[in-house]
Design a protein around this motif. Structure first.
Motif, mmCIF file in Angstrom:
data_model
loop_
_atom_site.group_PDB
_atom_site.id
_atom_site.type_symbol
_atom_site.label_atom_id
_atom_site.label_comp_id
_atom_site.label_asym_id
_atom_site.label_seq_id
_atom_site.Cartn_x
_atom_site.Cartn_y
_atom_site.Cartn_z
ATOM 1 N N GLY A 40 37.231 8.682 41.526
ATOM 2 C CA GLY A 40 36.661 8.037 42.704
ATOM 3 C C GLY A 40 35.690 8.966 43.398
ATOM 4 N N LEU A 41 34.602 8.398 43.910
ATOM 5 C CA LEU A 41 33.599 9.199 44.625
ATOM 6 C C LEU A 41 33.387 8.642 46.025
ATOM 7 N N LEU A 42 33.290 9.534 46.997
ATOM 8 C CA LEU A 42 32.859 9.147 48.342
ATOM 9 C C LEU A 42 31.338 9.174 48.373
ATOM 10 N N GLY A 43 30.741 8.207 49.018
ATOM 11 C CA GLY A 43 29.290 8.169 49.141
ATOM 12 C C GLY A 43 28.859 8.821 50.446
ATOM 13 N N ALA A 44 28.478 10.100 50.380
ATOM 14 C CA ALA A 44 28.152 10.831 51.607
ATOM 15 C C ALA A 44 26.840 10.363 52.221
ATOM 16 N N GLY A 45 26.017 9.714 51.445
ATOM 17 C CA GLY A 45 24.686 9.324 51.903
ATOM 18 C C GLY A 45 24.686 8.493 53.170
ATOM 19 N N SER A 46 25.742 7.718 53.407
ATOM 20 C CA SER A 46 25.793 6.881 54.610
ATOM 21 C C SER A 46 26.792 7.402 55.638
ATOM 22 N N MET A 47 27.208 8.674 55.511
ATOM 23 C CA MET A 47 28.201 9.228 56.445
ATOM 24 C C MET A 47 27.635 10.406 57.226
ATOM 25 N N HIS A 48 27.964 10.478 58.514
ATOM 26 C CA HIS A 48 27.726 11.701 59.270
ATOM 27 C C HIS A 48 28.674 12.762 58.719
ATOM 28 N N PRO A 49 28.330 14.020 58.842
ATOM 29 C CA PRO A 49 29.208 15.065 58.293
ATOM 30 C C PRO A 49 30.660 14.956 58.770
ATOM 31 N N ASP A 50 30.873 14.663 60.040
ATOM 32 C CA ASP A 50 32.252 14.546 60.538
ATOM 33 C C ASP A 50 32.995 13.393 59.873
ATOM 34 N N THR A 51 32.262 12.301 59.655
ATOM 35 C CA THR A 51 32.869 11.143 58.985
ATOM 36 C C THR A 51 33.231 11.503 57.553
ATOM 37 N N LEU A 52 32.351 12.239 56.900
ATOM 38 C CA LEU A 52 32.628 12.660 55.528
ATOM 39 C C LEU A 52 33.919 13.480 55.480
ATOM 40 N N ARG A 53 34.049 14.421 56.406
ATOM 41 C CA ARG A 53 35.263 15.257 56.418
ATOM 42 C C ARG A 53 36.522 14.389 56.584
ATOM 43 N N GLU A 54 36.414 13.418 57.459
ATOM 44 C CA GLU A 54 37.551 12.517 57.689
ATOM 45 C C GLU A 54 37.891 11.745 56.400
ATOM 46 N N HIS A 55 36.856 11.259 55.716
ATOM 47 C CA HIS A 55 37.100 10.505 54.479
ATOM 48 C C HIS A 55 37.667 11.397 53.372
ATOM 49 N N ILE A 56 37.215 12.625 53.308
ATOM 50 C CA ILE A 56 37.768 13.555 52.317
ATOM 51 C C ILE A 56 39.263 13.749 52.571
ATOM 52 N N ARG A 57 39.614 13.967 53.851
ATOM 53 C CA ARG A 57 41.035 14.207 54.182
ATOM 54 C C ARG A 57 41.886 12.972 53.890
ATOM 55 N N LYS A 58 41.359 11.804 54.211
ATOM 56 C CA LYS A 58 42.114 10.576 53.942
ATOM 57 C C LYS A 58 42.264 10.334 52.431
ATOM 58 N N THR A 59 41.220 10.689 51.675
ATOM 59 C CA THR A 59 41.300 10.536 50.219
ATOM 60 C C THR A 59 42.383 11.451 49.668
ATOM 61 N N LYS A 60 42.386 12.693 50.134
ATOM 62 C CA LYS A 60 43.400 13.647 49.648
ATOM 63 C C LYS A 60 44.815 13.184 49.986
ATOM 64 N N ALA A 61 44.960 12.537 51.144
ATOM 65 C CA ALA A 61 46.282 12.048 51.542
ATOM 66 C C ALA A 61 46.703 10.845 50.701
#
Lengths: 303, 303
Positions: A40-61
């Motif tokens: 699975g890949l997160l699409g960072a292109g449409s995320m603010h950096p803070d949002t990206l960090r949040e999505h990374i953490r939620k993915t890991k969880a």
């Protein structure tokens, strides 16, 4: 296709990657794909950096499997993104829309696998020289940003396969088991699917957008904005206006002024189907059901 | 792939058709392909009716295998062509660039198999309704005349496969065993190859044209003339001028005035590489050798 070069490289069960797509690929989609044995890949292109960090953490969880982040290298706060993915120990980065030279050594030094998205064998060779671990070779039929050469998947995969020795992941026009098998016949080591995942239940795109794109008519998307970055857009009032301007000879500045920021969010995330910018691949024409990530894996025989 | 629906329909050994291409597909090429167990096609689009009759007779003298004629339905003397193929007992007609309704019943009444070239599932269904025996589904990457939908082979074949029950022959972007196998994986019953045969020894195109196209760079051809009939042209001075006119918003009349008759002959047959019109598919990028029809069949494992 289990236990090939791509599964070995990425530490996944099946050589299937879910494209990191703007406004579609958040933690729900990426973790569901990783839980099914793909990447699975997160699409960072449409995320603010803070949002990206949040999505990374939620993915890991949400998954214990490998996952990755796709970032277009023209992203304005790219330094911030690169700092975050290192801090958060993201295992794989997919980089696109830019040169692989600048960031590949940095990412590799931090133990991150790097996969570059390319639309030509020339960039595939440059990417291999820059030290990336694999390339995604993406054809003209793919949604969103696209290569200037307009080379299709059928023509691109054998060409890229002959040009590099690193693993090649095929993308563009693949949405069912027929396309999946064809990609390997063409010489690919793995497959990246965007469109079918963009339209499934776990995608974060608006339901209006998903319904509009399912079973899209052939010819229902066009490669436009060739004087800016060539982009495959779904037919709607917004794209019709762009096509009209281009047919009349509009220049880059005029087009840029019309394509204001926020149009992709408006269309794909907020569901304004006529004024927003909608991106999907040609193969949406065979995607007809509302389904889950698990349904998709099962239909590909990957379960 | 021997003994499938296409070999049975056409009475050939291998489900491989050689595209009927203007200025390339004369009796030498067609008979060589038929002698190797495929279906050779004469390209009537660049022949006067008398020339076509001569090529049919020479083909019959050079092979005992089935062969066919491809004719664009917008051919000015189409009635004459249809009369000749009946008189000369041509076993198979490939029709393209027009509606299959008008001529299919006539040809079928005379015992001729009819195969329609399509670029969409809509025209595939219409062709099936008109009674054709099979369709060629040809993608955006193919050389020469092309569909307005710009659907690539990867996206088109599964869509057409799902739309009709008659056999489907895949075309566009196929030039080696990888593409050949991928076409069957996508759901095709047969393959039509144009580009690779256009560039082989038995093709009647000029040697200058063949050498220019072998190993063509990716992006070395473009779909142009979208306001007339969309046509994939090889990059040269002639195509650059068209692209420049189109980018500046030139209309249909202005383009038609520039693309005078005789440009394709000048380029492909007479070898004027800059002033002539050159047509080839994207997959020319992997065609590198000077070779014979027999070499091509052998490389596909069809020998």
């Amino acid at each position: 296709m289990e236990n090939n070069r791509i599964t070995g490289l990425l530490g996944i069960k099946y050589p299937l990657v879910q494209g990191g797509m703007v406004w579609c690929s958040g933690w729900r989609l990426a973790s569901a794909v990783s839980n099914c044995g793909g990447l699975g890949l997160l699409g960072a292109g449409s995320m603010h950096p803070d949002t990206l960090r949040e999505h990374i953490r939620k993915t890991k969880a949400a998954t214990s499997g490998p996952f990755g982040v796709n970032v277009p290298l023209m992203y304005p706060e790219i330094e911030e993104v690169m700092r975050i993915v290192v801090e958060e120990e993201v295992p794989v980065m997919f980089t696109s829309a830019g040169s692989p030279k600048k960031w590949t050594p940095y990412l590799k030094d931090h133990g991150i696998k790097v996969v570059q998205v390319v639309a030509s064998s020339l960039l595939a060779r440059k990417s291999e020289d820059a030290g990336v671990d694999a390339v995604v070779a993406e054809g003209f039929e793919a949604g969103g940003h696209n290569g200037r050469e307009e080379t299709t998947t059928m023509a691109l995969i054998p060409t890229v396969r002959d040009a590099v020795s690193i693993p090649v992941i095929a993308a563009g026009g693949i949405a069912d088991i027929r396309g999946y098998r064809a990609a390997f016949a063409l010489g690919a080591d793995g497959v990246q699917m965007g469109t079918r995942f963009a339209l499934c239940r776990e995608s974060s795109a608006s339901e209006e957008f998903k319904a509009y794109c399912r079973g899209l008519a052939e010819g229902g998307s066009r490669l436009l904005l060739k004087k800016m970055v060539p982009t495959r857009l779904v037919d709607n009032e917004f794209s019709a206006k762009i096509a009209e301007m281009e047919a009349a000879g509009a220049g880059k500045a005029e087009l840029e002024a019309f394509v204001a920021k926020g149009r992709a969010k408006l269309g794909m995330f907020e569901g304004n189907l006529q004024e927003g910018m909608l991106e999907i691949g040609q193969i949406a024409s065979i995607v007809k059901e509302e389904e889950s990530v698990a349904d998709i894996f099962a239909s590909l025989g990957l379960a």
